[in-house]
Design a protein around this motif. Structure first.
Motif, mmCIF file in Angstrom:
data_model
loop_
_atom_site.group_PDB
_atom_site.id
_atom_site.type_symbol
_atom_site.label_atom_id
_atom_site.label_comp_id
_atom_site.label_asym_id
_atom_site.label_seq_id
_atom_site.Cartn_x
_atom_site.Cartn_y
_atom_site.Cartn_z
ATOM 1 N N GLN A 1 0.864 -1.181 0.000
ATOM 2 C CA GLN A 1 0.000 0.000 0.000
ATOM 3 C C GLN A 1 0.907 1.239 0.000
ATOM 4 O O GLN A 1 1.280 1.771 1.046
ATOM 5 N N VAL A 2 1.275 1.683 -1.197
ATOM 6 C CA VAL A 2 2.260 2.760 -1.325
ATOM 7 C C VAL A 2 1.658 4.047 -1.892
ATOM 8 O O VAL A 2 2.399 4.932 -2.303
ATOM 9 N N MET A 3 0.334 4.162 -1.888
ATOM 10 C CA MET A 3 -0.244 5.434 -2.315
ATOM 11 C C MET A 3 0.220 6.589 -1.440
ATOM 12 O O MET A 3 0.353 7.726 -1.931
ATOM 13 N N PRO A 4 0.504 6.390 -0.131
ATOM 14 C CA PRO A 4 1.073 7.491 0.642
ATOM 15 C C PRO A 4 2.369 8.042 0.045
ATOM 16 O O PRO A 4 2.620 9.246 0.107
ATOM 17 N N VAL A 5 3.173 7.171 -0.547
ATOM 18 C CA VAL A 5 4.419 7.628 -1.167
ATOM 19 C C VAL A 5 4.118 8.534 -2.350
ATOM 20 O O VAL A 5 4.803 9.541 -2.578
ATOM 21 N N PHE A 6 3.078 8.197 -3.116
ATOM 22 C CA PHE A 6 2.707 9.025 -4.262
ATOM 23 C C PHE A 6 2.319 10.431 -3.816
ATOM 24 O O PHE A 6 2.664 11.424 -4.460
ATOM 25 N N PHE A 7 1.608 10.546 -2.693
ATOM 26 C CA PHE A 7 1.230 11.865 -2.189
ATOM 27 C C PHE A 7 2.438 12.589 -1.603
ATOM 28 O O PHE A 7 2.528 13.820 -1.675
ATOM 29 N N LEU A 8 3.370 11.861 -1.010
ATOM 30 C CA LEU A 8 4.601 12.471 -0.502
ATOM 31 C C LEU A 8 5.389 13.126 -1.630
ATOM 32 O O LEU A 8 5.762 14.300 -1.551
ATOM 33 N N VAL A 9 5.647 12.380 -2.684
ATOM 34 C CA VAL A 9 6.412 12.940 -3.798
ATOM 35 C C VAL A 9 5.593 14.006 -4.532
ATOM 36 O O VAL A 9 6.143 14.951 -5.096
ATOM 37 N N GLY A 10 4.261 13.860 -4.494
ATOM 38 C CA GLY A 10 3.411 14.893 -5.068
ATOM 39 C C GLY A 10 3.577 16.206 -4.335
ATOM 40 O O GLY A 10 3.584 17.282 -4.951
#
Length: 445
Positions: free
Chosen positions: A70-79
């Protein structure tokens, strides 16, 4: 110039000041999501009928693995890193908010339009062919899962100037306030079950993770000690909530759970995101050396150039492969899930899905190459209208569903498409009359 040549040129001409690690983690996060979705599907064909299956339901031992998948948090971090840098650059150039948001929204929303046009057409054909509406509802619900996260991300991007302002004035206190608000609202939503309350927490969780990207951008997470503290705090809090609270171990949503960590987004994902952010930042030196290599960096550039298309179509590709197998008698889907033959067939399963997804990317990926927009800056309300319409339509599709016993919900598919058009995100080829009158010309290649 072809796609490969363009990617190679862009990779070769990357400015030295660019943080390549941000692009690496964006690409990795989406590819992990793709792999996770393809792995969780445990569908079989028996007696000519489709038997849905979910790996997380069939095998409880897989639930802890979702903490890595579950790595969607990483997508928001880099976003947060990318959007913070983009807005500050626009601010320095005195670019109006309307023009900035239109540019960001075009890249994010134009690739979703073909998906929203494809499924009503495919759904109508399926119904005419006699497919049961319940089966079609399941297929569309699964295929449109990626749009649920896209809706959250588009809203967070639209709010970026405001959250950057908060970060620049309050620093870490703005992140702490976001986390406390998310936790408070989460407790309320657990008791009320309100969709509206859940939606607020949905924004608070992803928005707070997005603000962590500002901390990364400003060097506030540069020390090893802070990265360890971020990872340790996030991991400890997530474990505590799962062990002592009502939250399940699985960080991917399951219909069998009384409480779902994903729909609506729970505070557990915020703490998981903190842990992932700290761990990835600890790997920053190693990741930085990796993307300095020409081949590795060119691959990262290529994935990011088509990242939204891959994300939006990879589940649709899987649904179509399953449908094709059903038509020909279940070829490739007869193995019992979790059996030895099922596991051995996974590499071929991934290969077939990758080929079909690549076909979609080849045909539709160019929508991500939006290029510069020479039109005059629009009033802020116009791209905001597009963002609101897209997010409202996608949220409705996720909550209500695209199909019921009365047929397809055509209006829900059309709302985001019409919002993109009405919001000015689509423009006709060539310069507009106003742009030519203002003396704007096309850049020479």
């Amino acid at each position: 110039m072809g796609f490969v040549a363009t990617v190679r040129e862009e990779a070769a001409n990357t400015p030295a000041r660019r943080n390549r690690v941000v692009d690496l983690w964006r690409a990795v996060s989406i590819l992990v999501v793709v792999l996770g979705h393809w792995t969780m599907a445990a569908v079989t064909v028996r007696d000519g009928g489709l038997v849905p299956g979910h790996l997380l339901v069939l095998a409880g031992w897989t639930h802890p693995l979702t903490w890595a998948f579950q790595v969607m948090p990483v997508f928001f971090l880099v976003g947060g890193y990318a959007n913070g840098r983009s807005w500050r650059s626009a601010r320095e150039r005195a670019t109006p908010y309307g023009a900035w948001l239109r540019g960001r929204a075009r890249r994010l929303t134009l690739p979703v339009v073909p998906v929203l046009l494809f499924w009503p057409a495919a759904g109508w054909l399926a119904l005419q062919a006699g497919v049961d509406w319940r089966t079609l509802r399941l297929a569309t619900s699964v295929a449109l899962v990626p749009t649920w996260f896209l809706a959250a991300y588009v809203l967070v991007v639209a709010l970026a100037p405001a959250t950057v302002w908060l970060w620049e004035r309050w620093g870490w206190w703005s992140v702490v306030a976001g986390g406390l608000a998310a936790g408070t609202v989460d407790v309320v939503s657990l008791g009320s079950g309100s969709v509206a309350v859940g939606f607020v927490n949905y924004l608070l969780v992803w928005g707070t993770l997005h603000q962590l990207g500002y901390a990364w951008l400003d060097g506030r997470l540069a020390s090893v000690a802070r990265r360890l503290l971020l990872a340790g705090t996030g991991l400890a809090a997530a474990v505590l909530l799962v062990q002592a609270g009502p939250y399940p171990v699985s960080m991917v949503g399951l219909d069998t759970s009384a409480v779902d960590n994903t729909y609506p987004t729970r505070v557990t994902l915020l703490f998981l995101g903190m842990a992932q952010a700290g761990l990835l930042l600890l790997l920053d030196p190693l990741a930085g050396r990796l993307v300095q290599g020409r081949r590795a960096w060119t691959l990262v550039v290529a994935v990011n150039a088509r990242i939204m298309t891959v994300y939006l179509w990879h589940v649709t590709a899987m649904v179509l492969v399953i449908a094709a197998s059903l038509v020909v008698g279940g070829v490739g889907l007869r193995a019992r899930p979790l059996g030895a033959s099922w596991w051995w067939s996974r590499p071929l399963w991934f290969l077939v899905l990758a080929v079909v997804t690549t076909a979609f990317v080849a045909g539709l990926g160019r929508l991500e190459t939006v290029g510069p927009d020479p039109r005059p800056a629009p009033p802020a309300w116009r791209p905001l209208l597009a963002v609101a319409g897209v997010c409202a339509g996608l949220a409705a599709l996720a909550v209500v569903g695209a199909v019921d016993s009365d047929g397809l919900s055509w209006v829900l598919f059309l709302v985001p498409v019409l919002a993109v058009v009405a919001g000015g995100l689509v423009r006709r080829p060539g310069l507009t009359h106003d742009a030519r009158r203002a003396g704007i010309t096309r850049p020479r290649r």
